[in-house]
Motif scaffolding. Sequence first.
Motif, PDB file in Angstrom:
ATOM      1  N   LYS A  43       0.818  -1.203   0.000  1.00  0.00           N
ATOM      2  CA  LYS A  43       0.000   0.000   0.000  1.00  0.00           C
ATOM      3  C   LYS A  43       0.861   1.266   0.000  1.00  0.00           C
ATOM      4  N   ASN A  44       1.971   1.234   0.722  1.00  0.00           N
ATOM      5  CA  ASN A  44       2.789   2.440   0.896  1.00  0.00           C
ATOM      6  C   ASN A  44       3.990   2.514  -0.044  1.00  0.00           C
ATOM      7  N   ASN A  45       4.378   1.371  -0.633  1.00  0.00           N
ATOM      8  CA  ASN A  45       5.441   1.338  -1.642  1.00  0.00           C
ATOM      9  C   ASN A  45       6.676   2.148  -1.206  1.00  0.00           C
ATOM     10  N   PRO A  46       7.300   1.787  -0.070  1.00  0.00           N
ATOM     11  CA  PRO A  46       8.428   2.585   0.436  1.00  0.00           C
ATOM     12  C   PRO A  46       9.704   2.359  -0.363  1.00  0.00           C
ATOM     13  N   HIS A  47      10.638   3.300  -0.215  1.00  0.00           N
ATOM     14  CA  HIS A  47      11.959   3.163  -0.831  1.00  0.00           C
ATOM     15  C   HIS A  47      12.902   2.363   0.062  1.00  0.00           C
ATOM     16  N   LEU A  48      12.598   2.320   1.375  1.00  0.00           N
ATOM     17  CA  LEU A  48      13.468   1.629   2.322  1.00  0.00           C
ATOM     18  C   LEU A  48      12.635   1.231   3.540  1.00  0.00           C
ATOM     19  N   VAL A  49      13.003   0.111   4.170  1.00  0.00           N
ATOM     20  CA  VAL A  49      12.286  -0.373   5.352  1.00  0.00           C
ATOM     21  C   VAL A  49      13.251  -0.471   6.527  1.00  0.00           C
ATOM     22  N   LEU A  50      12.817   0.049   7.686  1.00  0.00           N
ATOM     23  CA  LEU A  50      13.524  -0.159   8.949  1.00  0.00           C
ATOM     24  C   LEU A  50      12.731  -1.203   9.716  1.00  0.00           C
ATOM     25  N   MET A  51      13.342  -2.343  10.032  1.00  0.00           N
ATOM     26  CA  MET A  51      12.631  -3.503  10.554  1.00  0.00           C
ATOM     27  C   MET A  51      13.156  -3.946  11.916  1.00  0.00           C
ATOM     28  N   ASN A  72      12.745  -6.116  -3.974  1.00  0.00           N
ATOM     29  CA  ASN A  72      14.142  -6.041  -3.533  1.00  0.00           C
ATOM     30  C   ASN A  72      14.440  -4.740  -2.797  1.00  0.00           C
ATOM     31  N   VAL A  73      13.406  -4.066  -2.320  1.00  0.00           N
ATOM     32  CA  VAL A  73      13.604  -2.803  -1.605  1.00  0.00           C
ATOM     33  C   VAL A  73      14.560  -3.028  -0.431  1.00  0.00           C
ATOM     34  N   PRO A  74      15.486  -2.109  -0.168  1.00  0.00           N
ATOM     35  CA  PRO A  74      16.441  -2.302   0.940  1.00  0.00           C
ATOM     36  C   PRO A  74      15.760  -2.362   2.297  1.00  0.00           C
ATOM     37  N   MET A  85      24.878 -14.495  15.432  1.00  0.00           N
ATOM     38  CA  MET A  85      23.899 -15.343  14.758  1.00  0.00           C
ATOM     39  C   MET A  85      22.689 -14.540  14.289  1.00  0.00           C
ATOM     40  N   ASP A  86      22.229 -13.585  15.114  1.00  0.00           N
ATOM     41  CA  ASP A  86      21.092 -12.747  14.709  1.00  0.00           C
ATOM     42  C   ASP A  86      21.438 -11.920  13.478  1.00  0.00           C
ATOM     43  N   GLN A  87      22.669 -11.411  13.447  1.00  0.00           N
ATOM     44  CA  GLN A  87      23.080 -10.620  12.294  1.00  0.00           C
ATOM     45  C   GLN A  87      23.218 -11.490  11.043  1.00  0.00           C
ATOM     46  N   VAL A  88      23.699 -12.702  11.226  1.00  0.00           N
ATOM     47  CA  VAL A  88      23.784 -13.637  10.106  1.00  0.00           C
ATOM     48  C   VAL A  88      22.392 -13.977   9.591  1.00  0.00           C
ATOM     49  N   MET A  89      21.454 -14.239  10.511  1.00  0.00           N
ATOM     50  CA  MET A  89      20.087 -14.565  10.119  1.00  0.00           C
ATOM     51  C   MET A  89      19.426 -13.400   9.391  1.00  0.00           C
ATOM     52  N   ALA A  90      19.720 -12.182   9.833  1.00  0.00           N
ATOM     53  CA  ALA A  90      19.151 -11.001   9.176  1.00  0.00           C
ATOM     54  C   ALA A  90      19.586 -10.934   7.724  1.00  0.00           C
ATOM     55  N   ILE A  91      20.865 -11.167   7.480  1.00  0.00           N
ATOM     56  CA  ILE A  91      21.379 -11.121   6.105  1.00  0.00           C
ATOM     57  C   ILE A  91      20.844 -12.297   5.290  1.00  0.00           C
ATOM     58  N   GLU A  92      20.807 -13.490   5.901  1.00  0.00           N
ATOM     59  CA  GLU A  92      20.355 -14.669   5.172  1.00  0.00           C
ATOM     60  C   GLU A  92      18.869 -14.623   4.848  1.00  0.00           C
ATOM     61  N   ASN A  93      18.097 -13.863   5.635  1.00  0.00           N
ATOM     62  CA  ASN A  93      16.664 -13.732   5.377  1.00  0.00           C
ATOM     63  C   ASN A  93      16.324 -12.558   4.476  1.00  0.00           C
ATOM     64  N   GLY A  94      17.362 -11.885   3.945  1.00  0.00           N
ATOM     65  CA  GLY A  94      17.114 -10.843   2.964  1.00  0.00           C
ATOM     66  C   GLY A  94      17.410  -9.427   3.402  1.00  0.00           C
ATOM     67  N   GLY A  95      17.946  -9.244   4.604  1.00  0.00           N
ATOM     68  CA  GLY A  95      18.259  -7.903   5.072  1.00  0.00           C
ATOM     69  C   GLY A  95      19.501  -7.329   4.395  1.00  0.00           C
ATOM     70  N   ASP A  96      19.588  -6.011   4.345  1.00  0.00           N
ATOM     71  CA  ASP A  96      20.726  -5.332   3.720  1.00  0.00           C
ATOM     72  C   ASP A  96      21.732  -4.824   4.744  1.00  0.00           C
ATOM     73  N   ASP A  97      21.263  -4.568   5.967  1.00  0.00           N
ATOM     74  CA  ASP A  97      22.162  -4.060   7.002  1.00  0.00           C
ATOM     75  C   ASP A  97      21.530  -4.342   8.356  1.00  0.00           C
TER      76      ASP A  97
END
Length: 229
Positions: A43-51, A72-74, A85-97
């Motif tokens: 609905k909001n079509n953002p340029h970037l997501v903070l999760m 593929n939005v960042p 491990m949490d940081q690894v999981m974040a990247i492996e699940n599609g996170g950018d940073d």
Amino acid sequence: MYNIMIIEDDKKLDNLIRNHLQKYGYKTYSVDDFSNIKNEFIKNNPHLVLMDINLPLYDGFYWCRDIRTISNVPIIFLSARNSDMDQVMAIENGGDDYITKPFSYDVLIAKIKGVIRRVYGSYSENSLSEVFESNGLFLYLNQNVVEYKSKKVELSKKEFQLLYSLLKNENKIVSRESLLEILWNDVDFVDDNTLSVNMTRVRKRLEEIGITNVIETKRGQGYKIVSNW
């Protein structure tokens, strides 16, 4: 102006982030309904997501994977979890940073600017998928793909354009002349029969994902798609 979607259930922190980003000229949107974040994203079509990771119902890793099925939005994770491990999981699940709470707002802004510059800058290869949604039917505009209840089908460019035109005018008659213009180009000869053939193909593609009898032929006028799926 870049639109940033904030997925954070701590309302105090959410407000602090929003206020800080707005000072730097970003448009922000916060999620209130954590039961269907994917629809909120569309609905909001953002340029970037903070999760955030710790969210009601499903965690941030789940929603990151869900968003990655359509875009593929960042996505930058913000979390109090600081294990490797949490940081690894974040990247492996599609996170950018990944930024660990508590964080410096200067670091947050720098990270956001860096990602936006990489993804939307002059040297980027922007492959983000725009999405159009109608009653649970998703059209991925850069892929010519249609999805309904997790079933996907790929349409030809012309088929996709016809379906998109009908859905944008849902429950209204779209004239044959308007639809013929979509099919027209300098190479192909297009007549009423060409339109009929392509519309038959669109119906068949929709049947493949479980949607039937939604495109009506209005004799002498055009076609109409009705939202009864």
